[in-house]
Design an enzyme around this catalytic site. Structure first.
Site, mmCIF file in Angstrom:
data_model
loop_
_atom_site.group_PDB
_atom_site.id
_atom_site.type_symbol
_atom_site.label_atom_id
_atom_site.label_comp_id
_atom_site.label_asym_id
_atom_site.label_seq_id
_atom_site.Cartn_x
_atom_site.Cartn_y
_atom_site.Cartn_z
ATOM 1 N N GLU A 79 -11.465 -0.191 -4.368
ATOM 2 C CA GLU A 79 -10.690 0.514 -3.274
ATOM 3 C C GLU A 79 -9.489 1.033 -3.872
ATOM 4 O OE1 GLU A 79 -9.509 -2.937 -0.921
ATOM 5 O OE2 GLU A 79 -8.378 -3.883 -2.640
ATOM 6 N N ASP A 94 0.839 -1.133 -0.062
ATOM 7 C CA ASP A 94 -0.066 0.034 0.063
ATOM 8 C C ASP A 94 0.952 1.269 -0.151
ATOM 9 O OD1 ASP A 94 -2.201 -1.778 0.331
ATOM 10 O OD2 ASP A 94 -1.932 -1.649 2.569
#
Length: 454
Positions: A207, A31
């Site tokens: 997302e 991430d």
């Protein structure tokens, strides 16, 4: 020992051919959220644990570079339950720089989202609110998942926070106030037109929201949920940070090295070029673990077509070219690494200051530093180390089994960091990679810094 050394030599030879992706190999990272601070590229990442069976992240790792090949591991800079009391399971982070401060946005698992502030990327980060900033109970923030925050500061100083997940109507954004720790409501549903049809949602949104700007256009990108090919990174272009947008397709299609699983990215301009950072399962698969919860951050260059659309990124195992060489005669940190094997990065007290250091605790452990520019031949090398028992640190040229240019004998340093040195041979006025190889390090050697002398 011969078997261990042969395995390390094979890994290093392979690594030299394939170069630098993922950007760190001694830990898992995911991430990535990239930003520039003082002409240096920083990336704050989720931290996947070795062998984890789910998304069990509890801290954020900070990495940085000024050459795109050797990355400094600053260690864990923000921990749930410690640096913030109300949040314990830290999913994907977001970060932004404004007015000389770094703002870190973090979700507690699937939500809500908080904010922390620091005077420098390494922290310490302070939670100014003591509670969350964004929750689904707030007007216009009713996303299924209130997570994956991404902050964007526009050229006029106005700032925005993007978040949400689990459906094409679940992408949300709010305008942040000037203090970056409060927001304006209601939130906005992000929408993009597709195939000329009216914009009613964000096509295939799942997302990992992100926003960047290029030549006056706004690019909203995200992880898409394509049932026929897994999660790609898609994007849409608009004339405003909040849209409306026009969907353009995939920036980064899914691929086998990612095990066809989820992805998360950021896009950043650095020294005249644009780069995309993303995670994959490349390292876990190389190691034979094949664990989709062991992710690693990679980087590749991103380019634009003449009409402003993005050229599809082909993931590489080489990554971008080195922007500048290392200076061997400077005081170099051990944790500014290209690649490594059988080492960890840990925090240690080095002469009264807590800092990240390399820890080797296995025979044949090694660290590769790429692209030293020796403008003249070095005469000696010194290193700052701490050891429980005797060990040896060999400096090898070009490969883990290459020419031994120096051998530093390390004794028991009695719990303190001590300087050891050795003469150097076989290195001239040239540019080369060096491998620092530990032997007899089973009791543990901590390695803080090194430098060469003419």
């Amino acid at each position: 020992m011969k078997k261990l050394f042969a395995a390390a030599a094979f890994a290093a030879t392979t690594a030299s051919a394939l170069a630098v992706n993922p950007i760190v190999t001694h830990k898992y990272s995911a991430d990535p959220n990239a930003f520039v601070w003082n002409d240096r590229l920083y990336v704050v990442c989720s931290h996947d644990l070795d062998g984890q069976k789910g998304f069990e992240m509890n801290d954020y790792v900070l990495l940085s570079t000024d050459d795109l090949v050797n990355w400094t591991d600053h260690g864990d800079v923000f921990t749930g339950g410690k640096d913030v009391k109300w949040c314990w399971n830290l999913y994907a982070p977001g970060a932004a720089v404004k007015d000389g401060k770094v703002y870190l946005y973090y979700p507690n698992s699937g939500g809500p989202i908080g904010v922390a502030v620091a005077d420098r990327p390494e922290g310490p980060y302070v939670d100014p609110l003591g509670k969350h900033l964004i929750g689904r109970e707030m007007p216009g923030c009713d996303s299924c998942w209130v997570f994956d925050p991404a902050a964007f500061v526009d050229d006029d100083g106005k700032a925005y926070l993007y978040f949400g997940g689990n459906g094409d109507t679940m992408a949300r954004a709010v305008r942040l106030n000037d203090d970056m720790t409060s927001a304006q409501f209601p939130g906005v549903m992000m929408k993009a037109s597709k195939d000329g049809k009216e914009a009613t949602a964000m096509p295939f949104f799942f997302e990992a929201s992100y926003m960047h700007k290029h030549n006056g256009k706004y690019y909203f990108s995200y992880s898409a949920n394509f049932p026929d090919r897994g999660a790609s990174i898609d994007y849409a272009i608009g004339d405003s940070p909040l849209g409306p947008f026009e969907w353009k397709g995939a920036i980064l299609p899914n691929w086998a090295d990612n095990s066809w699983n989820n992805n998360h990215h950021s896009i950043v301009d650095f020294r005249g070029k644009t780069y995309i950072l993303y995670h994959s399962r490349l390292l876990s698969n190389r190691q034979g673990h094949n664990n989709v919860f062991e992710r690693s951050v990679c980087i590749d260059e991103l380019k634009y077509n003449d009409d402003g659309t993005i050229v599809k990124v082909v993931p590489t195992q080489e990554g971008p070219k080195q922007l500048k060489p290392l200076d061997p005669f400077a005081a170099n940190r051990s944790v500014t690494i290209c690649q490594d094997e059988k080492v960890k990065v840990v925090m240690a007290d080095v002469k009264g200051k807590s800092t990240s250091v390399v820890r080797a605790s296995a025979d044949g452990a090694w660290v590769r530093y790429a692209g030293f520019a020796f403008k003249s031949a070095p005469r000696s090398v010194k290193a700052l180390v701490r050891a429980k028992g005797g060990a040896r640190l060999e400096v090898r040229k070009g490969a883990v089994d290459g020419l031994v240019a120096a051998t530093l004998d390390i004794g028991d340093t009695k719990g303190a960091f001590a300087e050891v040195s050795a003469k150097v041979k076989g290195i001239g006025a040239e540019t080369c990679d060096l491998y620092f190889v530990f032997t007899g390090a089973a009791e543990g050697v901590e390695f803080a810094s090194y430098s060469f002398a003419r």
